[in-house]
Scaffold this active site. Structure first.
Site, PDB file in Angstrom:
ATOM      1  N   THR A  96     109.693  28.577 113.611  1.00 37.22           N
ATOM      2  CA  THR A  96     108.383  28.918 113.056  1.00 37.22           C
ATOM      3  C   THR A  96     108.516  29.207 111.578  1.00 37.22           C
ATOM      4  O   THR A  96     109.581  29.603 111.091  1.00 37.22           O
ATOM      5  CB  THR A  96     107.809  30.187 113.715  1.00 37.22           C
ATOM      6  OG1 THR A  96     108.659  31.309 113.392  1.00 37.22           O
ATOM      7  CG2 THR A  96     107.686  30.042 115.203  1.00 37.22           C
ATOM      8  N   ASP A  97     107.431  29.009 110.837  1.00 36.77           N
ATOM      9  CA  ASP A  97     107.369  29.621 109.519  1.00 36.77           C
ATOM     10  C   ASP A  97     107.421  31.129 109.743  1.00 36.77           C
ATOM     11  O   ASP A  97     107.087  31.623 110.820  1.00 36.77           O
ATOM     12  CB  ASP A  97     106.087  29.213 108.794  1.00 36.77           C
ATOM     13  CG  ASP A  97     106.202  29.353 107.282  1.00 36.77           C
ATOM     14  OD1 ASP A  97     107.100  30.085 106.815  1.00 36.77           O
ATOM     15  OD2 ASP A  97     105.405  28.734 106.571  1.00 36.77           O
ATOM     16  N   TRP A  98     107.855  31.875 108.746  1.00 39.63           N
ATOM     17  CA  TRP A  98     108.114  33.309 108.929  1.00 39.63           C
ATOM     18  C   TRP A  98     106.815  34.042 109.277  1.00 39.63           C
ATOM     19  O   TRP A  98     105.900  34.143 108.462  1.00 39.63           O
ATOM     20  CB  TRP A  98     108.756  33.869 107.673  1.00 39.63           C
ATOM     21  CG  TRP A  98     110.254  33.930 107.746  1.00 39.63           C
ATOM     22  CD1 TRP A  98     111.030  35.035 107.508  1.00 39.63           C
ATOM     23  CD2 TRP A  98     111.174  32.880 108.090  1.00 39.63           C
ATOM     24  NE1 TRP A  98     112.365  34.729 107.692  1.00 39.63           N
ATOM     25  CE2 TRP A  98     112.483  33.420 108.051  1.00 39.63           C
ATOM     26  CE3 TRP A  98     111.028  31.553 108.458  1.00 39.63           C
ATOM     27  CZ2 TRP A  98     113.616  32.671 108.353  1.00 39.63           C
ATOM     28  CZ3 TRP A  98     112.159  30.798 108.746  1.00 39.63           C
ATOM     29  CH2 TRP A  98     113.435  31.360 108.688  1.00 39.63           C
TER      30      TRP A  98
END
Length: 785
Positions: free
Chosen positions: A229-231
């Protein structure tokens, strides 16, 4: 068949689930009992952003010194696959030296609109060029045993509301524009990681999108790596895992691990899905952990020189009337503009690099054989009028043969988490240019910024010279001096179109999506695909860039799918030319761009030298995506193969006839009269619905609706006094940060405003529990029980 089946069989359910999220902000979890190591990831993608102290994903806290290379938007102007691969390799070596196993990049989202605040991190408006250069960088990174992580998959087209916005895009545009670069990277460079984007696509979050992930990424493209995932980009953890999103970052203190365990125990998640995810994670960890065991000492000066080389090859000469450039020894030159003294060389946010060295153009120009008559600041960097600064600059310009004016966008203009408001340069800079032109016509403007700008002073009666450095990294000053003095012949060409005004941009009426959705009503017609097809004049076309020499094209020959031609340097100095191949369907019956880039070559030639260039095509060069057939299709008939120095400077042409494949009438011109007529900026609901294949949801929030876990603080202003107080407090903090001149911190307030309430528990590691968030939402919705 699982690669690590024996090891997985020894793991408890809890241990398996633990590998699906991070140990902390940057590391994966280790399982010491089974000798499974953790690995470290860092931000990139144009330098190593390894934080030794407090971690963040917004570029706010300091990182260790590392070479700052040109950003992707800058490197793209080089059109140089070998150079971009070498930069990737140099990046990876610095990763190895710091025991970093994966670097989060390159970014390869398509530049749908020039206002996107993160365009400086992306390559191009064209998916072929994007995919080609991103593949080269991934290949370079992974040649050193470090994992590359292309991002953000997919359709991350705006920063505003990026964590909740729903990108409404038709399937054909999705395939041909927004996924095509990723497809090329997966199939040509086999990245070990892929980062999913925050946003929704047609109603479903990207990281849990079965069509995007299971059907396309894994099944069609046969992707073998890990999706992270993106953060803070996880929505429903189990749904993400089912779709093929293995790793959630950053750590959530075990909150979502527990969700996975419960789902397996309750029968809501097949353990075989978890086992496959664990197998992919183990493959990544064991493959890339080896970098931690390598000892590699970096020659920082060698890396700096690579950054200088990359910057030189990426700068674009946009205007050179009366051959005002290159400059000559002993010319009296005035240097004007704050960016000459304090260079703008990179963007902001998660890609903010702490450079190993940095020089200013001013200090280097003063060491040349030029007669530098002085320096004037000219304007306030962060905006605001100053008659005294302009007066000083005008007086200095009156005493010079030529004036170098350093202009551009300041650090607050381009950053992760916020989009630009305008393509215009600040008023104080435009006023400065107007006043300077009254006393001296011999003006060269040096632009700094991550992308497209309106350039009224580039008119015939304006400045004579214009060099765009983009954001050229820590070697930008040295590279620029070489270009200005003619020590290096500029060879960069634009990887995006420059309209005369923002109003000419096809997506301008639809961008950005302000609240619930962002509608891609322009469909296929972004960038040059719109300007060229609809005959809309532009300031500078896609592929445009000048040289200090000239090139002649001749003798085109096509053999099957191979096209050969000659290029001759007809000028007096050595130089590099970027020959571009475009494909145009003659007498097309379907809605499509007039022509599209399908190949190119960059060649260096001495004066008078001729070289034969060969560009090979494949079937994909003639294909469009058929939604009806769920496959690529080819319209039967004659195709023009055009070779040019830019999109608007075609020099040679030949033809080829292609047979039909999966041909249908689904995109026939008569079915889409508004798209066919070029009325792209005013597509009706009816025609957009026909293109989408479903009725698009409401574009705006309803203030009457209660806020839930996937809503944001930005929406709280529509609710009761508590919501208004929450929103007002956050905006007050932003205002204070702006006043004390902390633009990066001020801009990142938008990260807080646009964060879904569901992320609060995860980002705080449970310190602010879900129950507390739900209680707050009840209060804000007027339910005090």
């Amino acid at each position: 068949m699982l690669k690590y089946e024996a090891l997985i069989n020894k793991m408890t359910l809890e241990e398996k689930a633990s590998l699906m999220s991070g140990e902390n902000f940057w590391n994966t979890k280790a399982i010491k009992r089974l000798n499974i190591p953790g690995i470290m990831m860092t931000d990139g993608p144009h330098g190593l952003r390894k934080q030794g102290g407090k971690a963040d994903h917004l570029g706010l806290n300091a990182s260790i010194p590392a070479t700052c290379y040109p950003t992707a938007a800058t490197l793209a102007n080089s059109w140089d696959k070998q150079l971009v691969e070498e930069v990737g390799q140099f990046l990876a070596r610095e990763c190895v030296s710091e025991n970093v196993s994966a670097i989060l990049g390159p970014g390869l989202n398509i530049k749908r609109n020039p206002l996107c605040g993160r365009n400086f991190e992306y390559f191009s408006e064209d998916p072929f060029l994007t995919g080609t250069l991103a593949s080269a960088q991934v290949t370079g990174i992974q040649s050193e045993g470090v994992a590359a992580c292309p991002k953000h998959f997919a359709v991350n087209s705006q920063e505003h509301m990026r964590m909740t916005i729903d990108e409404i895009v038709d399937e054909r545009s999705l395939r041909e524009l927004y996924l095509e670069g990723f497809r090329r990277v997966v199939e040509k460079a086999a990245p070990q990681m892929m980062m999913s984007s925050y946003n929704k696509i047609n109603g479903i979050y990207a990281n849990e999108h079965p069509h995007l992930m299971n059907e396309i990424l894994y099944d069609e493209w046969n992707y073998q790596g890990v999706v992270v995932t993106d953060w803070g980009g996880n929505n429903e953890r189990v749904a993400g895992l089912k779709a093929g999103n293995q790793l959630e970052m950053p750590a959530t203190n075990g909150i979502t691990d527990k969700e996975i365990v419960e789902a397996v125990t309750d029968g809501n998640l097949a353990e075989t899905i978890l086992d496959e995810a664990v197998d992919r994670m183990l493959s990544l960890v064991f493959t890339t952990h080896a970098v931690a065991e390598r000892e590699l000492t970096i020659d920082l000066e060698e890396h700096h020189q690579k950054a200088v080389e990359a910057a030189k090859r990426s700068m674009v000469l946009l205007k050179n009337s009366a051959e005002i450039l290159p400059l000559h020894p002993q010319e009296k030159v005035a240097i004007v503009g704050d960016f000459a003294n304090k260079p703008r060389y990179q963007g902001a946010g998660s890609s903010l690099i702490n450079p190993t060295q940095l020089q200013s153009p001013l200090e280097l120009l003063e060491k040349t054989q030029l007669d530098v008559v002085g320096y004037a600041q000219g304007f306030k960097r962060m905006g605001g009028k100053s008659k005294s600064l302009i007066k000083q600059a005008v007086e200095l310009a009156g005493n010079a043969d030529k004036v170098l004016v350093f202009m551009g966008l300041d650090e607050s203009s381009e950053a992760e988490g916020i989009d630009r408001d305008t393509l215009e340069l600040p008023d104080n800079q435009l006023q400065l240019i107007n006043e300077l032109l009254k006393v001296n016509q011999e003006i060269v403007v040096v632009l700094a910024g991550g992308g497209v700008l309106e350039l009224p002073f580039a008119d015939e009666s304006g400045v004579k010279g214009l060099v765009h450095t983009y954001l050229a990294g820590q070697g930008s000053a040295e590279a620029l001096i070489a270009v200005l003095l003619g020590e290096y012949n500029p060879s960069g060409k634009l990887s995006e179109s420059y309209p005369f005004t923002y109003g000419d941009v096809p997506s301008a009426p639809y961008y950005p999506g302000r609240e619930a959705t962002s509608e891609h009503r322009e469909g296929l017609f972004i960038g040059y695909r719109y300007f060229d097809t609809m005959n809309v004049p532009v300031r500078y076309s896609f592929g445009y860039g000048l040289s200090y020499t000239q090139f002649a094209y001749s003798n085109i020959v096509r053999t099957d799918l191979s096209v050969s031609f000659n290029i001759t340097n007809t000028g007096k100095v050595a130089g590099e030319e970027i020959a571009q191949l475009y494909v145009e369907k003659a007498d097309t019956k379907i809605i499509r761009a007039k022509r599209e880039l399908k190949g190119y070559a960059k060649v260096r030639l001495e004066p008078g030298e001729t070289k034969t260039i060969t560009i090979n095509l494949d079937e994909q060069a003639f294909a469009y995506y058929s939604v009806m057939h769920e496959d690529w299709a080819i319209e039967a008939g004659v195709y023009r193969i055009q070779i040019g120095s830019s999109l608007q400077d075609i020099r040679l042409e030949t033809t080829i006839e292609c047979a039909a494949k999966n041909e249908s009438d689904e995109f026939n011109l008569d079915r889409y009269p508004e798209y066919a007529s070029g009325n792209i900026q005013a597509i009706s609901d009816e025609e957009f619905h026909k293109l989408l294949g479903y009725y698009q949801p409401a574009a705006l929030w309803s203030p009457a609706d209660p806020l839930g876990m996937n809503d944001t603080i930005a929406q709280a202003k529509n609710k009761n006094w508590l919501g208004k107080l929450t929103y007002g407090t956050v905006m007050l903090v932003k205002k204070c940060l702006t006043i004390v001149k902390q633009p990066l911190w001020a801009n990142n307030i938008y990260f807080v405003l646009n964060m879904p309430f569901r992320q609060i528990e995860r980002f705080t590691g449970g310190k602010v529990s879900r129950k507390k968030v739900e209680r707050y939402l009840r209060w804000i919705n007027g339910n005090t029980k």
